[in-house]
Design a protein around this motif. Structure first.
Motif, PDB file in Angstrom:
ATOM      1  N   ASP A 122       1.794   6.988   1.776  1.00 22.67           N
ATOM      2  CA  ASP A 122       1.171   8.291   2.025  1.00 22.67           C
ATOM      3  C   ASP A 122      -0.180   8.185   2.734  1.00 22.67           C
ATOM      4  OD1 ASP A 122       3.185   9.771   0.954  1.00 22.67           O
ATOM      5  OD2 ASP A 122       2.276   9.967  -1.028  1.00 22.67           O
ATOM      6  N   ILE A 123      -0.817   7.032   2.651  1.00 16.39           N
ATOM      7  CA  ILE A 123      -2.156   6.962   3.242  1.00 16.39           C
ATOM      8  C   ILE A 123      -2.115   6.528   4.712  1.00 16.39           C
ATOM      9  CG2 ILE A 123      -3.199   6.484   0.967  1.00 16.39           C
ATOM     10  CD1 ILE A 123      -3.686   3.629   1.859  1.00 16.39           C
ATOM     11  N   PHE A 124      -0.890   6.375   5.243  1.00 15.73           N
ATOM     12  CA  PHE A 124      -0.767   5.958   6.648  1.00 15.73           C
ATOM     13  C   PHE A 124      -0.108   7.063   7.482  1.00 15.73           C
ATOM     14  CE2 PHE A 124      -0.933   2.180   4.107  1.00 15.73           C
ATOM     15  CZ  PHE A 124      -1.853   1.405   4.788  1.00 15.73           C
ATOM     16  N   VAL A 148      -0.050  -3.588 -12.014  1.00 20.12           N
ATOM     17  CA  VAL A 148      -0.135  -5.034 -11.769  1.00 20.12           C
ATOM     18  C   VAL A 148      -0.251  -5.777 -13.099  1.00 20.12           C
ATOM     19  CG1 VAL A 148      -1.599  -6.846 -10.790  1.00 20.12           C
ATOM     20  CG2 VAL A 148      -1.121  -4.800  -9.462  1.00 20.12           C
ATOM     21  N   ASP A 173      -5.518   5.244  -2.821  1.00 19.56           N
ATOM     22  CA  ASP A 173      -4.784   3.985  -2.947  1.00 19.56           C
ATOM     23  C   ASP A 173      -5.119   3.317  -4.282  1.00 19.56           C
ATOM     24  OD1 ASP A 173      -3.052   2.031  -2.189  1.00 19.56           O
ATOM     25  OD2 ASP A 173      -4.486   0.912  -0.995  1.00 19.56           O
ATOM     26  N   PRO A 220       0.828  -1.213   0.000  1.00 18.40           N
ATOM     27  CA  PRO A 220       0.000   0.000   0.000  1.00 18.40           C
ATOM     28  C   PRO A 220       0.860   1.260   0.000  1.00 18.40           C
ATOM     29  CG  PRO A 220      -0.071  -1.082   2.145  1.00 18.40           C
ATOM     30  CD  PRO A 220       0.684  -1.989   1.237  1.00 18.40           C
ATOM     31  N   ASP A 221       0.296   2.321  -0.538  1.00 16.36           N
ATOM     32  CA  ASP A 221       0.998   3.601  -0.605  1.00 16.36           C
ATOM     33  C   ASP A 221       1.244   4.126   0.817  1.00 16.36           C
ATOM     34  OD1 ASP A 221       1.831   6.173  -1.076  1.00 16.36           O
ATOM     35  OD2 ASP A 221       0.344   6.563  -2.645  1.00 16.36           O
ATOM     36  N   TYR A 247      -3.636   1.977  -7.941  1.00 20.86           N
ATOM     37  CA  TYR A 247      -2.328   1.663  -8.499  1.00 20.86           C
ATOM     38  C   TYR A 247      -2.361   1.413  -9.998  1.00 20.86           C
ATOM     39  CZ  TYR A 247      -4.284  -2.920  -7.415  1.00 20.86           C
ATOM     40  OH  TYR A 247      -5.116  -4.001  -7.326  1.00 20.86           O
ATOM     41  N   GLU A 248      -3.497   0.880 -10.504  1.00 16.79           N
ATOM     42  CA  GLU A 248      -3.494   0.506 -11.912  1.00 16.79           C
ATOM     43  C   GLU A 248      -3.514   1.746 -12.807  1.00 16.79           C
ATOM     44  OE1 GLU A 248      -2.862  -2.677 -12.365  1.00 16.79           O
ATOM     45  OE2 GLU A 248      -2.518  -2.115 -14.439  1.00 16.79           O
ATOM     46  N   ARG A 266       6.507  16.709   0.268  1.00 18.82           N
ATOM     47  CA  ARG A 266       7.383  16.215  -0.807  1.00 18.82           C
ATOM     48  C   ARG A 266       7.190  17.040  -2.082  1.00 18.82           C
ATOM     49  NH1 ARG A 266       5.549  10.956  -0.225  1.00 18.82           N
ATOM     50  NH2 ARG A 266       4.374  11.168  -2.153  1.00 18.82           N
ATOM     51  N   TYR A 277      -4.415  13.765  10.007  1.00 18.35           N
ATOM     52  CA  TYR A 277      -4.684  12.579   9.189  1.00 18.35           C
ATOM     53  C   TYR A 277      -6.174  12.306   9.206  1.00 18.35           C
ATOM     54  CZ  TYR A 277       0.276  11.649   9.174  1.00 18.35           C
ATOM     55  OH  TYR A 277       1.625  11.760   8.988  1.00 18.35           O
ATOM     56  N   THR A 332      -4.663  12.125  -1.303  1.00 19.79           N
ATOM     57  CA  THR A 332      -4.128  10.981  -2.026  1.00 19.79           C
ATOM     58  C   THR A 332      -5.109   9.809  -1.961  1.00 19.79           C
ATOM     59  OG1 THR A 332      -2.155   9.677  -2.470  1.00 19.79           O
ATOM     60  CG2 THR A 332      -2.745   9.980  -0.154  1.00 19.79           C
ATOM     61  N   TYR A 365      -7.578  10.150   1.231  1.00 20.04           N
ATOM     62  CA  TYR A 365      -6.741  10.323   2.426  1.00 20.04           C
ATOM     63  C   TYR A 365      -6.044  11.678   2.361  1.00 20.04           C
ATOM     64  CZ  TYR A 365      -7.171   5.215   2.487  1.00 20.04           C
ATOM     65  OH  TYR A 365      -7.653   3.933   2.478  1.00 20.04           O
ATOM     66  N   SER A 368      -2.670  13.584   3.231  1.00 20.84           N
ATOM     67  CA  SER A 368      -1.290  13.191   3.520  1.00 20.84           C
ATOM     68  C   SER A 368      -0.369  14.406   3.579  1.00 20.84           C
ATOM     69  CB  SER A 368      -0.783  12.228   2.435  1.00 20.84           C
ATOM     70  OG  SER A 368       0.601  12.031   2.593  1.00 20.84           O
ATOM     71  N   ARG A 410      -2.199  -7.721   4.491  1.00 20.96           N
ATOM     72  CA  ARG A 410      -2.429  -8.036   3.075  1.00 20.96           C
ATOM     73  C   ARG A 410      -1.620  -9.264   2.655  1.00 20.96           C
ATOM     74  NH1 ARG A 410      -2.916  -2.514  -0.590  1.00 20.96           N
ATOM     75  NH2 ARG A 410      -4.408  -1.449   0.730  1.00 20.96           N
ATOM     76  N   GLU A 440       2.717  14.385   4.363  1.00 18.00           N
ATOM     77  CA  GLU A 440       4.036  14.023   3.815  1.00 18.00           C
ATOM     78  C   GLU A 440       4.064  14.197   2.305  1.00 18.00           C
ATOM     79  OE1 GLU A 440       2.567  12.245   6.198  1.00 18.00           O
ATOM     80  OE2 GLU A 440       4.004  12.738   7.777  1.00 18.00           O
ATOM     81  N   LYS A 441       2.937  13.824   1.676  1.00 21.48           N
ATOM     82  CA  LYS A 441       2.873  13.961   0.217  1.00 21.48           C
ATOM     83  C   LYS A 441       2.992  15.435  -0.165  1.00 21.48           C
ATOM     84  CE  LYS A 441      -0.304  13.653  -3.630  1.00 21.48           C
ATOM     85  NZ  LYS A 441      -1.372  14.619  -3.807  1.00 21.48           N
ATOM     86  N   GLY A 448       3.547   0.764  -9.514  1.00 19.64           N
ATOM     87  CA  GLY A 448       3.461   0.362 -10.914  1.00 19.64           C
ATOM     88  C   GLY A 448       2.180  -0.373 -11.219  1.00 19.64           C
TER      89      GLY A 448
END
Lengths: 150, 320
Positions: free
Chosen positions: A47-49, A99, B215, A44-45, B217-218, B109, B86, B213, B101, B103, A62, B105-106, A97
């Motif tokens: 940034d979301i934690f 999957v 989650d 997981p990214d 990914y694709e 950056r 958060y 942000t 979310y 963030s 996971r 930190e994001k 990236g």
């Protein structure tokens, strides 16, 4: 490419379960097929934690789920008469990236003649925003058949 | 050295008027306790808090307790200080719900990544004594681009031929800025009308607020690309065109638009994107770009690069 080698890419969803059941039905008692059971563990990214600790916890959870799912898939295949030596579990870690791209790389590198994936059946809007692993595979696969199980 | 707020203000900024002299904070964890008249000390500078920021939407004020409007006592400049908060929440994006979310930190950056790049708000990220991310943001002196466009006193035809080419040129520059983020594996995360501003002094378009942000990914940049399309529709139409607007136009101008369900936004089911149906002088090529974001589209933009390629062709055509 070897036509008797199948790469079955799973996540932990019902769609993947359907794909496994489909394979076990279609190829029941065939001992001339080799099956690669692939689980891509997308970390997981971060940034979301809020901190490293909660990120690690999520990663571990996971990972546990993915590992358990692979074992469950193997069990289903064994119950349908597949031989253990014909099944290979592949657990792949990814930080970022696509999957779909990773699945295609593994297929290419290991000479799998067929890729099997489940499909969520998402809307056009969802596909645009979130992307679709199965659609990307259909689009970009080379030297391989693709089975999409819905 | 001054150790209370009153002494500090008297020494460093005697003309500053405060209703209260509070405490000096070097730990910003409990941001809800930091209020008007308190001072946040960071990187050896003192920022006196004037008020919490508020977000105004449809006449409702939503206070953001983790975002403080401040004055730096050393240089007298105004800043926005964003503290660590958060949260995750469900963002309703038209027909879709997305888990979102926040963030810090994001954002920190990205502030480092875009330092001195005028296409983005500027600021410096620091850590407080407890390691919390504190972002000192320079205030953009300007207004939201959509508000600026809405206030241009011209009918749509005049606006389109006389103002839009320049707006498009600058918008392309702003899209290139988002492309730059993507090339660096970062996303803006919250591309909407509130977050692209025009600076009064320079006329530059400036992106603000990058702390959202997701989650995914694709297709990690899909949401940004959709946001860019949505903004284009808004700027090209001189505001968003909804069903209600269409009805009003039909009544006042006795026009009959041939709009079908395929002409609406893929996500916002009441927003018309096939603007050529309403304003026939919009070139086909430009309208086609918007049609990629509609219910009827079978092909979507996968990268900002593709979107930019088409936009640049249109700009070239408009400037002929």
């Amino acid at each position: 490419m070897e036509n008797n080698k199948l790469l079955v890419a799973v996540d932990t969803s019902e769609n993947s379960e359907r794909a496994i059941h489909y394979i076990s039905y279609i190829l029941k008692n065939r001992d001339d097929f080799q099956i690669g059971l692939l689980y891509v563990h997308m970390l997981p990214d971060k940034d979301i934690f809020p901190d490293e600790e909660s990120w690690k916890l999520c990663c571990a959870e996971r990972e546990r789920k993915g590992d358990a799912f692979l074992k469950k898939c193997e069990k289903t295949l064994l119950e349908k008469g597949f031989k253990k030596e014909n099944i290979k579990q592949i657990f792949y870690y990814m930080e970022a990236g696509s999957v779909a791209q990773k699945i295609l790389e593994i297929q290419e590198k290991n000479g799998y003649g067929t890729i099997v994936v489940g499909r969520r059946g998402i809307s056009k809007a969802e596909e645009f925003l979130f992307g679709s692993v199965s659609n990307k595979i259909i689009h970009y696969a080379k030297n391989s058949a693709v089975w999409v199980v819905e | 050295m001054a150790n209370n707020v009153k002494e500090l203000v008297t020494k460093l900024r005697p003309t500053l008027s405060l209703a209260r002299y509070g405490k000096i904070f070097t730990d910003t964890t409990d941001f809800s306790n930091i209020d008007h008249g308190d001072v946040i000390k960071i990187n050896n500078l003192h920022y006196v808090v004037i008020r919490d920021e508020v977000e105004r939407s449809y006449g409702i004020e939503d206070p953001k307790y983790w975002v403080k409007r401040c004055v730096c006592l050393e240089n007298g400049e105004r800043y926005i200080i964003k503290l660590v908060f958060y949260e995750n929440f469900i963002l309703n994006l038209g027909v879709l719900k997305i888990k979102c979310y926040r963030s810090p930190e994001k954002e920190a950056r990205i502030l480092n990544l875009v330092k001195n790049d005028k296409r983005f708000m500027q600021g410096m990220p620091f850590k407080d004594e407890k390691g919390n991310s504190v972002r000192i943001i320079e205030i953009v002196i300007g207004k939201k681009l959509d508000d600026y466009i809405a206030k241009i006193e011209a009918d749509h035809r005049t606006y389109f031929f006389e103002c839009f080419p320049e707006i498009l040129e600058k918008y392309i520059y702003a899209c290139e800025a988002i492309n730059f983020l993507h090339e660096n594996n970062e996303k803006h995360g919250d591309i909407r009308r509130d977050h692209l501003w025009i600076e009064y002094k320079t006329g530059d378009y400036v992106w603000i607020d990058f702390d959202y942000t997701f989650d995914f990914y694709e297709n990690p940049f899909g949401l940004d690309i959709f946001g860019l399309g949505n903004l284009l529709a808004c700027y090209l139409g001189k505001g968003e065109i909804s069903n209600i607007d269409l009805e009003k136009m039909s009544q006042t101008k006795e026009l009959d638009f041939n709009i079908t369900k395929d002409d609406y936004s893929l996500l916002y089911s009441n927003r018309v994107y096939n603007l050529k149906q309403i304003y026939p002088y919009i070139p086909e090529r430009l309208n086609e770009i918007l049609m990629h974001f509609t219910v009827g589209s079978e092909v979507f933009y996968e990268t900002v690069d593709e979107f930019l390629l088409d936009l640049n062709k249109c700009l070239h055509e408009l400037k002929k």
